[in-house]
Design a protein around this motif. Structure first.
Motif, short mmCIF file in Angstrom:
data_model
loop_
_atom_site.label_atom_id
_atom_site.label_comp_id
_atom_site.label_asym_id
_atom_site.label_seq_id
_atom_site.Cartn_x
_atom_site.Cartn_y
_atom_site.Cartn_z
N HIS A 79 -5.18 71.16 -68.84
CA HIS A 79 -6.06 70.19 -69.15
C HIS A 79 -5.38 69.85 -70.90
O HIS A 79 -4.98 70.50 -71.17
CB HIS A 79 -7.64 70.59 -69.21
CG HIS A 79 -8.01 71.61 -70.45
ND1 HIS A 79 -7.54 72.68 -69.65
CD2 HIS A 79 -8.53 71.81 -71.58
CE1 HIS A 79 -8.85 73.66 -70.70
NE2 HIS A 79 -9.24 71.98 -71.42
N HIS A 124 -12.94 68.08 -71.21
CA HIS A 124 -11.39 67.77 -70.63
C HIS A 124 -11.16 66.59 -70.51
O HIS A 124 -11.32 65.41 -70.18
CB HIS A 124 -11.90 68.90 -69.50
CG HIS A 124 -12.79 70.16 -70.63
ND1 HIS A 124 -13.64 70.95 -69.70
CD2 HIS A 124 -11.92 71.31 -71.11
CE1 HIS A 124 -13.75 71.21 -70.87
NE2 HIS A 124 -12.72 71.96 -71.56
N TRP A 183 -7.69 66.02 -67.87
CA TRP A 183 -6.87 66.77 -65.94
C TRP A 183 -6.30 65.53 -65.37
O TRP A 183 -6.93 64.68 -65.58
CB TRP A 183 -7.39 67.89 -65.84
CG TRP A 183 -8.65 66.74 -64.80
CD1 TRP A 183 -8.42 66.40 -63.25
CD2 TRP A 183 -10.03 66.93 -65.06
NE1 TRP A 183 -10.17 66.60 -62.84
CE2 TRP A 183 -10.67 66.39 -63.65
CE3 TRP A 183 -10.81 67.23 -65.93
CZ2 TRP A 183 -11.90 66.38 -64.18
CZ3 TRP A 183 -11.96 66.87 -66.46
CH2 TRP A 183 -12.72 66.27 -65.31
N ARG A 187 -6.28 75.24 -64.21
CA ARG A 187 -6.53 74.56 -64.42
C ARG A 187 -5.94 73.83 -65.97
O ARG A 187 -6.95 73.89 -66.89
CB ARG A 187 -8.22 74.08 -65.70
CG ARG A 187 -8.77 74.64 -64.38
CD ARG A 187 -10.86 74.27 -63.85
NE ARG A 187 -11.20 75.59 -62.93
CZ ARG A 187 -11.85 76.35 -62.77
NH1 ARG A 187 -11.83 77.24 -63.90
NH2 ARG A 187 -12.23 76.76 -61.69
N LEU A 222 -0.91 63.73 -66.19
CA LEU A 222 -1.42 63.87 -67.69
C LEU A 222 -0.90 64.37 -68.88
O LEU A 222 -1.14 63.63 -69.92
CB LEU A 222 -1.74 65.34 -67.17
CG LEU A 222 -3.00 66.00 -68.47
CD1 LEU A 222 -4.14 65.17 -68.92
CD2 LEU A 222 -3.58 67.97 -68.31
#
Length: 94
Positions: free
Chosen positions: A60, A28, A30, A58, A37
């Motif tokens: 990501h 992942h 992030w 979250r 991002l």
């Protein structure tokens, strides 16, 4: 801009459909903000529609091993995914 990547993990049977053509090993990526991002993702050749918006906060991108290495070369910091999850829980309770 602070962007993070966790460790590569083999997701085996969890990777379905067209994503499977990229293999089953992913990590992942992030950042401290969604804007950071997205900017970083474009820098390493990701398309912004690939961003993942799970039910939690979250946000990501999923990265294959070669893209993870590129992210690190461009300044991403390696971080345990559990640390990220703890931070998200702490933010949700504050």
């Amino acid at each position: 801009m602070t962007v993070y990547v966790d460790q590569i993990r083999d997701y085996g049977g969890m990777v379905k459909g067209q994503a499977r053509r990229y293999g089953t090993r992913w990590c992942h990526m992030w950042a401290d903000s969604e804007e950071e991002l997205r900017v970083f993702a474009v820098k390493i050749g990701m398309r912004t529609p690939w961003i993942q918006h799970p039910m939690t906060k979250r946000v990501h991108f999923d990265l294959v091993p070669r893209r993870r290495e590129l992210a690190i070369q461009c300044g991403a910091i390696e971080k345990e995914v559990r640390a990220w999850q703890r931070e998200q829980r702490a933010e949700a309770h504050s």
